[in-house]
Design an enzyme around this catalytic site. Structure first.
Site, short mmCIF file in Angstrom:
data_model
loop_
_atom_site.label_atom_id
_atom_site.label_comp_id
_atom_site.label_asym_id
_atom_site.label_seq_id
_atom_site.Cartn_x
_atom_site.Cartn_y
_atom_site.Cartn_z
N SER A 1 -2.97 2.36 3.80
CA SER A 1 -2.15 1.48 4.64
C SER A 1 -2.77 1.30 6.02
O SER A 1 -2.88 2.23 6.80
CB SER A 1 -0.74 2.07 4.78
OG SER A 1 -0.02 1.43 5.80
N SER A 2 -3.15 0.07 6.33
CA SER A 2 -3.79 -0.23 7.61
C SER A 2 -2.86 0.07 8.78
O SER A 2 -3.26 0.68 9.77
CB SER A 2 -4.21 -1.70 7.65
OG SER A 2 -4.71 -2.04 8.93
N CYS B 1 2.13 -9.01 14.18
CA CYS B 1 3.56 -9.02 13.92
C CYS B 1 4.30 -8.27 15.03
O CYS B 1 3.89 -7.17 15.42
CB CYS B 1 3.82 -8.36 12.56
SG CYS B 1 5.55 -8.18 12.16
N SER C 1 5.00 0.36 4.91
CA SER C 1 5.13 0.37 3.45
C SER C 1 5.59 1.74 2.93
O SER C 1 5.41 2.06 1.75
CB SER C 1 3.78 0.01 2.81
OG SER C 1 2.74 0.83 3.29
N GLU D 1 -5.52 -8.26 3.50
CA GLU D 1 -4.90 -9.30 4.31
C GLU D 1 -5.95 -10.16 5.00
O GLU D 1 -5.86 -11.39 5.01
CB GLU D 1 -3.98 -8.69 5.37
CG GLU D 1 -3.30 -9.76 6.23
CD GLU D 1 -2.58 -9.21 7.45
OE1 GLU D 1 -2.65 -9.86 8.51
OE2 GLU D 1 -1.94 -8.14 7.34
N HIS E 1 0.83 -1.20 0.00
CA HIS E 1 0.00 0.00 0.00
C HIS E 1 0.87 1.25 0.00
O HIS E 1 1.08 1.90 1.03
CB HIS E 1 -0.94 0.00 1.21
CG HIS E 1 -2.18 -0.80 0.99
ND1 HIS E 1 -2.84 -1.45 1.99
CD2 HIS E 1 -2.90 -1.04 -0.14
CE1 HIS E 1 -3.91 -2.07 1.49
NE2 HIS E 1 -3.95 -1.83 0.20
#
Length: 285
Positions: free
Chosen positions: A224-225, A196, A268, A129, A42
Site C-alpha cells: 500500500s503506497s 486526495c 485500504s 495508479e 492493496h
C-alpha cells in the site's frame, strides 16, 4: 498505557466504494464468473476473502485477453485507457471501480495532453495508479518521483506547455518541493494538486499523533503506497514506529516500556484489523 487512534484511520471513500462494488457484483451475479483486474485494493486479507467467494484476480494484460465471458471489475487504482478499450473490443462486460479522484486525473491528463501539454506525473512509477494515469496521456508523459529526476527533467523548448499532476497518495510536502524545482525551468506550466484531501488529512493527523507519543503503530498492507507514506511520516516524528499488516505482526514486547501509543492505518486497511490491534494493545497494557 494511553492509546490514541487516528480518526482518519481505515478505508477511505474510494476504497470502500471499490470493495462494496465487488461484494455487490458477487451478490447480484452469482451465476457469473467475477474477476478483478489486479487486486481491487492493496490488502491481502480483503483479497483472500473475495477469493473465497469465487473472485479471481487477473494479474496481466495477456491473462485479460483470454477472458471471453463473466464480469471484470477494474481496480480502485484505475487502469490505462487501452485496458478499457481492450474490454470493449472483446465485448467483455466490466464494472469500473476506479476511485473517482483517480478518474478525475485520467480526464485531466487525457484533455490536457490532447491540447498539446507534456504531462508530468509526480508519483511512484511502479504503482498501478501512476501506470494507469500515464496510460490516459494522448502524447508525451514523464513520471517524476525524486529531486534528482525533477532537476534532470528537460524539454526541447522553454515555450513547451507542461501540465503537472500528482498520484493521489503522494506526500504533499514532497509534491510541493518537486513542483518548485520544475517551476524554476520557466516552462509554460499548469500545476494541479491532485493529491486526495483525505490523504493529506490522514498524513497530517498521523504526524501530529506521532510527535506526541512514545511509540507509533502504522497498520496496512506492505504494497500500500499510502501506508508506506504514513510510515515514513510517522518515523520522522517518532523513532519507535512499527509497520504491521495484522495483529500477528505486532511484537508486544516492543511496547512494554512505553506509556503512550499512537495508532493509524492506511486507506485500504479494514476496520476489523484496526480494532483488533487497538483492543489488544489496550487489554495487554
Amino acid at each position: 498505557m494511553q492509546v490514541e487512534l487516528a480518526k482518519s484511520a481505515g478505508f477511505c471513500f474510494g476504497v470502500q466504494r471499490a470493495v462494496d462494488t465487488v461484494y455487490k457484483q458477487i451478490e447480484e451475479n452469482s451465476a457469473e464468473k467475477i474477476y478483478t483486474y489486479g487486486p481491487i485494493i492493496h490488502n491481502e486479507e480483503v483479497i483472500k476473502d473475495m477469493e473465497k467467494k469465487g473472485v479471481e484476480v487477473i494479474l496481466s494484460e495477456e491473462e485479460l485477453k483470454q477472458i471471453k465471458s463473466g464480469i471484470v471489475i477494474i481496480r480502485s487504482h484505475g487502469v490505462p485507457k487501452r485496458i478499457c478499450d481492450l474490454l470493449d473490443e472483446n465485448g467483455v462486460r466490466y464494472v469500473d471501480a476506479t476511485c473517482p479522484f483517480v478518474k478525475k486525473i485520467h480526464r485531466i491528463v487525457e484533455e490536457k495532453s490532447r491540447d498539446g501539454y507534456h504531462i508530468v506525473i509526480i508519483g511512484n512509477r511502479e504503482h498501478p495508479e501512476v501506470m494507469g494515469i500515464e496510460g490516459w496521456a494522448q502524447g508525451p508523459a514523464t513520471i517524476i518521483q525524486t529531486e534528482e529526476e525533477a532537476r534532470a527533467f528537460e524539454l526541447v523548448s522553454e515555450s513547451e506547455k507542461v501540465c503537472v499532476v500528482a498520484q493521489t497518495t503522494f506526500n504533499y510536502n514532497k509534491f510541493k518541493d518537486l513542483v518548485e524545482i520544475i517551476s524554476e525551468k520557466r516552462y509554460d506550466i499548469i500545476v494541479l494538486n491532485t493529491i486526495c484531501n483525505a490523504t493529506k488529512e490522514r498524513q497530517e493527523e498521523a504526524y501530529d499523533i506521532a510527535k506526541r507519543v512514545d511509540a507509533m503503530i502504522v497498520i496496512g498492507d506492505k504494497r500500500s503506497s499510502n501506508t508506506q507514506k504514513l510510515f515514513e511520516i510517522c518515523s520522522n516524528a517518532c523513532a519507535d514506529t512499527y509497520y504491521i499488516q495484522t495483529l500477528g505482526d505486532l511484537n508486544m514486547n516492543q511496547l512494554r516500556s512505553v506509556e503512550t501509543v499512537g495508532i493509524t492505518a492506511g486507506a485500504s486497511t479494514p476496520n476489523k484489523i484496526i480494532e483488533e490491534v487497538q483492543n489488544n494493545v489496550r487489554i495487554n497494557f
